[in-house]
Design an enzyme around this catalytic site. Structure first.
Site, short mmCIF file in Angstrom:
data_model
loop_
_atom_site.label_atom_id
_atom_site.label_comp_id
_atom_site.label_asym_id
_atom_site.label_seq_id
_atom_site.Cartn_x
_atom_site.Cartn_y
_atom_site.Cartn_z
N GLU A 154 0.80 -1.22 0.00
CA GLU A 154 0.00 0.00 0.00
C GLU A 154 0.83 1.28 0.00
O GLU A 154 0.43 2.27 -0.60
CB GLU A 154 -0.95 0.02 1.22
CG GLU A 154 -2.07 -0.98 1.15
CD GLU A 154 -3.07 -0.69 0.04
OE1 GLU A 154 -3.22 0.50 -0.33
OE2 GLU A 154 -3.68 -1.64 -0.48
N SER A 213 -46.74 -25.97 42.95
CA SER A 213 -46.41 -26.16 44.36
C SER A 213 -45.09 -25.54 44.77
O SER A 213 -44.79 -25.48 45.97
CB SER A 213 -46.39 -27.66 44.68
OG SER A 213 -47.69 -28.19 44.58
#
Length: 783
Positions: A78, A453
């Protein structure tokens, strides 16, 4: 004179143009504080990443921590003179210009890394002269406030590299499922080729073009002397191994709780939460979370497999042309997402010896006969159409105990489990369902279900404050209650097993989860009082119906609410607030928020007395050791306590239980309630045991010390304020029924005073409430 005027005008025009371009550029202060968008990350208490949210996959990494061969590959392709030029590489620009003139086109660019960064952060990619001039000016401004290393670090963390990945750390994870430091030279060269054109050189989409660019970068690194010939040859020979979406990293198994955190962060910080690099540390223990996930999954799959093969979950039409098959499969699987332990595949060929299947990425695999054992009924010639295995059907694959793929199916049933520290409410594990991707509905926090319960202990705790105790004799006998005083209709509740035991101690009645005992206790203390009392455990009164079946769990709760309630029994009587987020920091590590939990015996409100909590703990320990939860003895511990719960027709199964350091609640059922086909609690209890058996490994046995206000008389516990002959309610519902003899084990040894004080009968209005019959028909029942 004329020349001077022309020069002056040109200068003024140039200065004006620069000023015009300059005015829209960011300030130096803004450039000095450049921060790439970093996603919201969520961690367990022990530092494991369990969730990440953001439109950009990104992880910030210091330049010093990036592999040298990655940095070199990027610079070589680059901007090879990055450290030698200013923001603009004039030499490179002149060279590119001549090359472009010679080729008659735009074969080479001259953008430096700083110029690319400027464009990526603030500008568009439009090919206009004004944009290019702004790019140049902005590049100079960036290098005025940042060093070369600073610019390169920003670039390597900011640049888009395809696959929703921003920065090289995100790309390493997206493409290779690796940490940045684990990249090979070949992989680094592959990634370094992406900034120029992420779509064109994406190795997932265009592997051939990506390979050509990779080879070019490696050759350039060799020519510039940054790698040796041997390294070059090894990199060329290395095969490309992409992640292809099948991660090798351990899955966090924490999607439901991560989503809870995400929602809270967005509510607090808005959309900025996705870009500020916010880091959230939760209270979750990653090991416990994994154990909870495994417990839920194993339990649901075990239940589902016992009920056999239900058939394929879908079907697509297979094209005749081979080159269209992959697209057809990918499209067909779009609405069948993979889960954490199962993937959706399409059956493409069936023979007597094997099945051929295709994955969503186009890979094919062949299963031998043994791998289709679970779905073998679908291969029979007389198989019903809904069960048949044929080309085009969508099925699931999972790995068996040997790690080999086999046909499976997604469970229809759902489950949930939450575990928290009772001392301060810190959530240690949370699983809201089978799989978040299939259904994000969080059953731990959003599912309002009847607790059955498992709700009885809260009513029994209320009864202790009315003089009733473990030794109270309650008549477990048939009971008829008028639903409406103006009508003859009556409600005749039953025990779960259909039998009655007659006179029985309250302790034994809870162990056996006797409905008739719980109802008579609620009648004795009055429904209004019981309903008000259970609010001490954090339940909203609107969740508790104002009629007698509330004692059997006819209201609605979430698993998290039930866990909070049971924590009161586990921590000595204090109501703590469950919390999930321990601390929040921003992208710079600054502390934004830290939890301030309620801690038992420190700053948490006292819900019930320590004496009440101690007696209830004793009762619930009895349930675990000698009652409906006796299976918990298989864990080899004597310090477990809890209560089972099953609703009408076995539509919901619960187990709420704890050890002093950890309370956990498990739930089992269908999202659209229907019978489970067996005792619901006996499905939830094994799930709870699978988790707690692992979570409590190495945890020492706990033995509670009796607090003030508790007396042990004849081997049974009493609150000091209510002892035999001193306010203790010796019997309930025993009018006209002979008391058991002193030799009867159900009779408390020292309850010999026939004149022991009894609480008055509850008012008729509380005992015979006016309710709609449909409500009663849905009431919870035992276990």
């Amino acid at each position: 004179m004329l020349l001077g005027g022309v020069v002056l005008v040109s200068f003024l025009l140039l200065a004006g143009g620069i000023a015009w371009l300059w005015k829209d550029l960011p300030s130096l202060d803004e450039l000095d504080n450049l921060q790439p968008k970093v996603p919201l990350r969520i961690y367990s208490a022990d530092g494991i990443l369990i969730g990440e949210f953001g439109r950009e996959r990104r992880q910030l990494v210091k330049l010093s921590e990036m592999p040298l061969h990655l940095k070199q590959a990027l610079l070589d392709i680059e901007d090879a003179r990055f450290y030698d030029h200013g923001a603009i590489d004039l030499t490179g620009a002149i060279r590119a210009g001549f090359a472009n003139l010679a080729s008659g086109g735009r074969s080479q660019g001259a953008s430096t890394i700083t110029m690319q960064l400027a464009r990526d952060l603030f500008l568009t990619k439009d090919k206009e002269i004004s944009r290019k001039l702004r790019e140049i000016l902005l590049a100079y401004k960036i290098e005025f406030v940042h060093s070369k290393d600073g610019v390169l670090e920003l670039y390597m963390n900011q640049i888009y590299l395809g696959q929703r990945a921003y920065g090289f750390a995100g790309a390493a994870r997206a493409y290779f499922d690796k940490d940045l430091q684990q990249l090979t030279l070949a992989e680094s060269a592959m990634l370094a080729g992406l900034p120029k054109a992420p779509a064109a050189y994406n190795p997932v989409i265009n592997p051939e073009r990506a390979r050509v660019r990779q080879v070019y970068i490696l050759k350039r690194m060799l020519e510039l002397g940054h790698i040796k010939e041997a390294e070059y040859q090894r990199a060329l020979a290395e095969p490309l191994r992409l992640a292809n979406g099948r991660s090798k990293v351990a899955r966090p198994h924490a999607a439901y709780l991560a989503e809870m955190v995400r929602q809270q962060m967005v509510a607090q910080y808005g959309e900025a939460a996705y870009a500020r690099g916010i880091s959230v540390t939760t209270t979750v223990d990653y090991t416990a979370q994994s154990q909870a996930w495994q417990a839920v999954h194993d339990s649901l799959l075990e239940y589902d497999r016992r009920r056999g093969w239900r058939g394929a979950e879908g079907q697509i039409k297979l094209p005749k042309e081979e080159d269209e098959l992959e697209d057809a499969v990918a499209d067909g699987l779009e609405r069948h997402p993979d889960t954490e332990d199962m993937e959706a595949v399409v059956l493409t060929a069936v023979t007597s010896k094997a099945l051929t299947l295709m994955r969503r990425d186009g890979d094919t695999l062949t299963l031998p006969p043994g791998s289709q054992r679970f779905a073998a009924s679908g291969l029979r010639s007389d198989a019903p159409e809904r069960l048949r295995l044929r080309p085009g059907v969508i099925v699931r694959l999972s790995n068996n105990a040997q790690g080999k793929p086999e046909i499976s199916q997604l469970p229809e049933v759902q489950g949930a489990l939450v575990a928290m520290q009772p001392q301060d409410g810190a959530i240690r594990a949370l699983v809201g369902g089978y799989d978040f991707r299939l259904n994000p509905f969080n059953r731990v926090t959003q599912a309002m279900r009847q607790p059955g319960s498992s709700f009885k202990p809260f009513v029994y705790s209320a009864a202790l404050e009315k003089g009733i105790g473990p030794a109270t004799i309650v008549n477990d006998a048939p009971l008829s209650i008028k639903l409406d005083p103006a009508r003859d209709e009556v409600w005749e509740p039953k025990n779960d097993d259909g039998t009655v035991a007659g006179p029985i101690t309250l302790r034994r009645g809870l162990q056996k989860s006797k409905n008739l005992v719980a109802l008579r206790v609620a009648q004795q203390i009055g429904v209004p009082y019981a309903r008000e009392y259970v609010g001490r455990f954090g339940f909203d009164p609107r969740q508790v119906p104002p009629y007698l079946p509330m004692a059997l769990g006819a209201g609605q709760v979430t698993p998290l609410q039930l866990a909070r309630g049971y924590a009161v029994f586990a921590n000595g009587g204090y109501l703590v607030r469950p919390y999930l987020i321990r601390e929040v920091r921003d992208g710079q590590g600054r502390l934004l928020m830290v939890a301030k939990p309620q801690v038992a015996a420190q700053n948490a409100p006292q819900a019930i007395s320590a004496a009440n909590a101690y007696v209830m703990d004793s009762l619930l320990t009895g349930v675990a050791q000698h009652g409906t939860a006796y299976q918990s003895n298989n864990l080899g511990r004597t310090d477990l306590a809890g209560k089972t719960g099953t609703t009408n027709d076995g539509r919901d199964g619960w187990f709420a239980g704890y050890q002093h350091q950890l309370v956990a609640v498990s739930w089992f059922g269908f999202d659209q309630p229907r019978p489970l086909g067996g005792g619901g609690a006996q499905l939830a209890l094994p799930m709870w045991m699978r988790f707690m058996g692992q979570a409590l490994k190495g945890v020492p046995r706990y033995e509670a010390i009796p607090p003030e206000g508790v007396r042990n008389l004849g081997g049974e516990l009493y609150l000091s304020a209510f002892t035999p002959g001193n306010g203790f309610v010796a019997r309930i519902g025993m009018e006209g029924v002979p008391m058991p003899g002193s030799e009867d084990s159900e009779m408390p040894a020292d309850d010999t005073d026939p004149g022991a004080e009894a609480a008055p009968e509850a008012p008729t209005a509380a005992a015979t409430p006016v309710v709609q019959p449909v409500v009663i028909s849905r009431t919870a029942r035992d276990r």
